[in-house]
Enzyme design. Sequence first.
Site, PDB file in Angstrom:
ATOM      1  N   SER A 110       9.552  -9.438  56.719  1.00 27.50           N
ATOM      2  CA  SER A 110       7.761  -8.279  56.396  1.00 27.50           C
ATOM      3  C   SER A 110       6.889  -8.493  56.019  1.00 27.50           C
ATOM      4  O   SER A 110       5.946  -8.731  55.640  1.00 27.50           O
ATOM      5  CB  SER A 110       7.494  -7.102  56.691  1.00 27.50           C
ATOM      6  OG  SER A 110       8.204  -6.814  54.939  1.00 27.50           O
TER       7      SER A 110
ATOM      8  N   GLY B 164      11.752 -13.052  60.490  1.00 26.41           N
ATOM      9  CA  GLY B 164      12.192 -12.328  60.720  1.00 26.41           C
ATOM     10  C   GLY B 164      12.241 -11.258  59.756  1.00 26.41           C
ATOM     11  O   GLY B 164      12.630 -10.365  59.371  1.00 26.41           O
TER      12      GLY B 164
ATOM     13  N   HIS C 216      20.733 -10.746  48.564  1.00 22.76           N
ATOM     14  CA  HIS C 216      20.301  -9.288  48.802  1.00 22.76           C
ATOM     15  C   HIS C 216      21.736  -8.868  49.120  1.00 22.76           C
ATOM     16  O   HIS C 216      22.689  -7.637  48.738  1.00 22.76           O
ATOM     17  CB  HIS C 216      19.404  -8.524  49.646  1.00 22.76           C
ATOM     18  CG  HIS C 216      18.083  -8.794  48.870  1.00 22.76           C
ATOM     19  ND1 HIS C 216      17.322  -8.434  50.302  1.00 22.76           N
ATOM     20  CD2 HIS C 216      17.823  -8.968  47.713  1.00 22.76           C
ATOM     21  CE1 HIS C 216      15.724  -8.840  49.660  1.00 22.76           C
ATOM     22  NE2 HIS C 216      16.421  -9.217  48.189  1.00 22.76           N
TER      23      HIS C 216
ATOM     24  N   CYS D 258      32.748  -3.614  41.523  1.00 23.06           N
ATOM     25  CA  CYS D 258      33.168  -2.817  40.347  1.00 23.06           C
ATOM     26  C   CYS D 258      31.884  -3.160  39.653  1.00 23.06           C
ATOM     27  O   CYS D 258      31.807  -3.761  38.578  1.00 23.06           O
ATOM     28  CB  CYS D 258      34.449  -3.135  39.844  1.00 23.06           C
ATOM     29  SG  CYS D 258      34.411  -2.022  38.490  1.00 23.06           S
TER      30      CYS D 258
ATOM     31  N   ASP E 100      24.011  -7.657  56.376  1.00 28.09           N
ATOM     32  CA  ASP E 100      24.964  -7.870  57.375  1.00 28.09           C
ATOM     33  C   ASP E 100      25.574  -9.714  57.722  1.00 28.09           C
ATOM     34  O   ASP E 100      24.628  -9.997  56.898  1.00 28.09           O
ATOM     35  CB  ASP E 100      24.516  -7.794  58.574  1.00 28.09           C
ATOM     36  CG  ASP E 100      23.412  -8.831  59.569  1.00 28.09           C
ATOM     37  OD1 ASP E 100      23.353  -9.660  59.362  1.00 28.09           O
ATOM     38  OD2 ASP E 100      22.157  -8.597  59.443  1.00 28.09           O
TER      39      ASP E 100
ATOM     40  N   CYS F 151      39.123   0.366  40.865  1.00 29.05           N
ATOM     41  CA  CYS F 151      38.604  -1.284  41.316  1.00 29.05           C
ATOM     42  C   CYS F 151      39.832  -1.362  41.381  1.00 29.05           C
ATOM     43  O   CYS F 151      40.854  -1.092  41.085  1.00 29.05           O
ATOM     44  CB  CYS F 151      37.896  -1.501  39.908  1.00 29.05           C
ATOM     45  SG  CYS F 151      38.089  -3.373  40.189  1.00 29.05           S
TER      46      CYS F 151
HETATM   47  P1  NAD Z   1      11.363  -5.816  56.976  1.00 27.82           P
HETATM   48  O1  NAD Z   1      11.996  -4.208  57.911  1.00 27.82           O
HETATM   49  O2  NAD Z   1      10.851  -5.503  56.256  1.00 27.82           O
HETATM   50  O3  NAD Z   1      10.501  -6.334  58.072  1.00 27.82           O
HETATM   51  C1  NAD Z   1      11.177  -6.909  59.008  1.00 27.82           C
HETATM   52  C2  NAD Z   1       9.979  -7.646  59.828  1.00 27.82           C
HETATM   53  O4  NAD Z   1      10.765  -8.387  61.029  1.00 27.82           O
HETATM   54  C3  NAD Z   1       8.902  -7.279  60.555  1.00 27.82           C
HETATM   55  O5  NAD Z   1       7.346  -8.654  59.626  1.00 27.82           O
HETATM   56  C4  NAD Z   1       8.729  -7.122  62.244  1.00 27.82           C
HETATM   57  O6  NAD Z   1       7.747  -7.394  62.232  1.00 27.82           O
HETATM   58  C5  NAD Z   1      10.177  -7.991  62.492  1.00 27.82           C
HETATM   59  N1  NAD Z   1      11.105  -8.204  63.443  1.00 27.82           N
HETATM   60  C6  NAD Z   1      11.404  -6.971  63.498  1.00 27.82           C
HETATM   61  N2  NAD Z   1      11.829  -7.150  65.459  1.00 27.82           N
HETATM   62  C7  NAD Z   1      11.795  -8.312  65.680  1.00 27.82           C
HETATM   63  C8  NAD Z   1      12.480  -9.488  66.241  1.00 27.82           C
HETATM   64  N3  NAD Z   1      13.604  -8.963  67.171  1.00 27.82           N
HETATM   65  N4  NAD Z   1      12.124 -10.686  66.261  1.00 27.82           N
HETATM   66  C9  NAD Z   1      11.496 -11.519  65.056  1.00 27.82           C
HETATM   67  N5  NAD Z   1      11.396 -10.496  64.426  1.00 27.82           N
HETATM   68  C10 NAD Z   1      11.382  -8.737  64.304  1.00 27.82           C
HETATM   69  O7  NAD Z   1      12.877  -6.151  56.448  1.00 27.82           O
HETATM   70  P2  NAD Z   1      12.570  -7.810  55.457  1.00 27.82           P
HETATM   71  O8  NAD Z   1      11.854  -8.664  55.416  1.00 27.82           O
HETATM   72  O9  NAD Z   1      13.981  -8.430  55.613  1.00 27.82           O
HETATM   73  O10 NAD Z   1      13.026  -7.170  54.178  1.00 27.82           O
HETATM   74  C11 NAD Z   1      13.160  -5.823  53.596  1.00 27.82           C
HETATM   75  C12 NAD Z   1      14.395  -5.321  52.640  1.00 27.82           C
HETATM   76  O11 NAD Z   1      15.153  -4.872  54.066  1.00 27.82           O
HETATM   77  C13 NAD Z   1      15.678  -6.719  52.665  1.00 27.82           C
HETATM   78  O12 NAD Z   1      15.887  -6.657  51.525  1.00 27.82           O
HETATM   79  C14 NAD Z   1      16.605  -6.575  53.627  1.00 27.82           C
HETATM   80  O13 NAD Z   1      17.988  -6.331  52.586  1.00 27.82           O
HETATM   81  C15 NAD Z   1      16.723  -5.240  53.914  1.00 27.82           C
HETATM   82  N6  NAD Z   1      16.797  -4.401  55.589  1.00 27.82           N
HETATM   83  C16 NAD Z   1      18.242  -5.916  56.081  1.00 27.82           C
HETATM   84  C17 NAD Z   1      18.714  -5.309  57.415  1.00 27.82           C
HETATM   85  C18 NAD Z   1      19.971  -5.741  57.230  1.00 27.82           C
HETATM   86  O14 NAD Z   1      20.462  -6.691  56.508  1.00 27.82           O
HETATM   87  N7  NAD Z   1      19.643  -6.672  58.876  1.00 27.82           N
HETATM   88  C19 NAD Z   1      18.190  -4.234  57.236  1.00 27.82           C
HETATM   89  C20 NAD Z   1      16.622  -3.409  57.136  1.00 27.82           C
HETATM   90  C21 NAD Z   1      16.731  -4.056  55.730  1.00 27.82           C
END
Ligand code: NAD
Length: 234
Positions: free
Chosen positions: A177, A175, A109, A117, A94, A136
């Site tokens: 994991s 934020g 990412h 494309c 985002d 494209c």
């Molecule tokens: P993840 O979902 O694996 O982990 C998210 C982490 O955020 C968790 O450890 C959780 O405990 C924590 N969390 C949840 N709510 C929170 C809050 N309010 N405040 C602080 N921490 C909070 O996501 P990740 O580690 O970013 O990696 C996984 C992949 O997921 C990435 O490749 C990413 O591109 C993708 N992803 C992106 C989005 C986005 O662009 N908004 C959304 C979901 C997943």
Amino acid sequence: MAGAGKIVILTGAGASAESGLGTFRDAGGLWQKYDLAKVATPEGFARNPALVHDFYNARRANALAAVPNAAHRALARLQADWSDKVVLVTQNIDALHERAGSHTVLHMHGEIERALCAACGHRWQAPAEMRPADPCPACGAPATRPDVVWFGEIPYHMEEIYGHLAGCTLFVALGTSGSVWPAAGFVAEARAAGAETLELNLEPSDVSRAFHRRRYGPASEVVPAWVTEVLGEG
Ligand code: NAD
């Protein structure tokens, strides 16, 4: 912290959770309704591009409707005050960091609002809805895809990111994991380079023990509090 060196901040889905964009693990979230192997891999796209576009069209709609939260705004404030010292790296696709005012964000990412494309590598602003037959604008091939990095693909900006990690004095993960690589390994890279490391998350991540310091709570609370301390305003 005045006089400190470069800070590298890695953000993940938890930074955008309070803006209404679900994390991987959110019960009932978009990510749980779809099989990752089908929607977030090059093989899945080759097999069923319409399904993959549907998934990302829904994510794009959510991302466009979302507004930055206090964590995005605090990081933008820190970057504005210390522009050449703060490197923002995000796993999020985002644009909430940018919409909060951050000027330079390394999207490792990719970006949901961009199209790529697969035939010629041209990139452009994605329309709200993408479809497999979309041509494209540069080469005309019907090979358009979201400009996001799928599992099995190499993340963007890696050389630049590793360069920043090697030269930082503080690494902060927010934020995330710690379950998706190579980002999960950034804390070890930064430590090896002699940096202090801090985890800001809702709960301990899979790699929490690798950090020197940890603070747990919602991003909208822990991030503004931390930024206030760093800027010496506390
Ligand atoms: P993840 O979902 O694996 O982990 C998210 C982490 O955020 C968790 O450890 C959780 O405990 C924590 N969390 C949840 N709510 C929170 C809050 N309010 N405040 C602080 N921490 C909070 O996501 P990740 O580690 O970013 O990696 C996984 C992949 O997921 C990435 O490749 C990413 O591109 C993708 N992803 C992106 C989005 C986005 O662009 N908004 C959304 C979901 C997943």
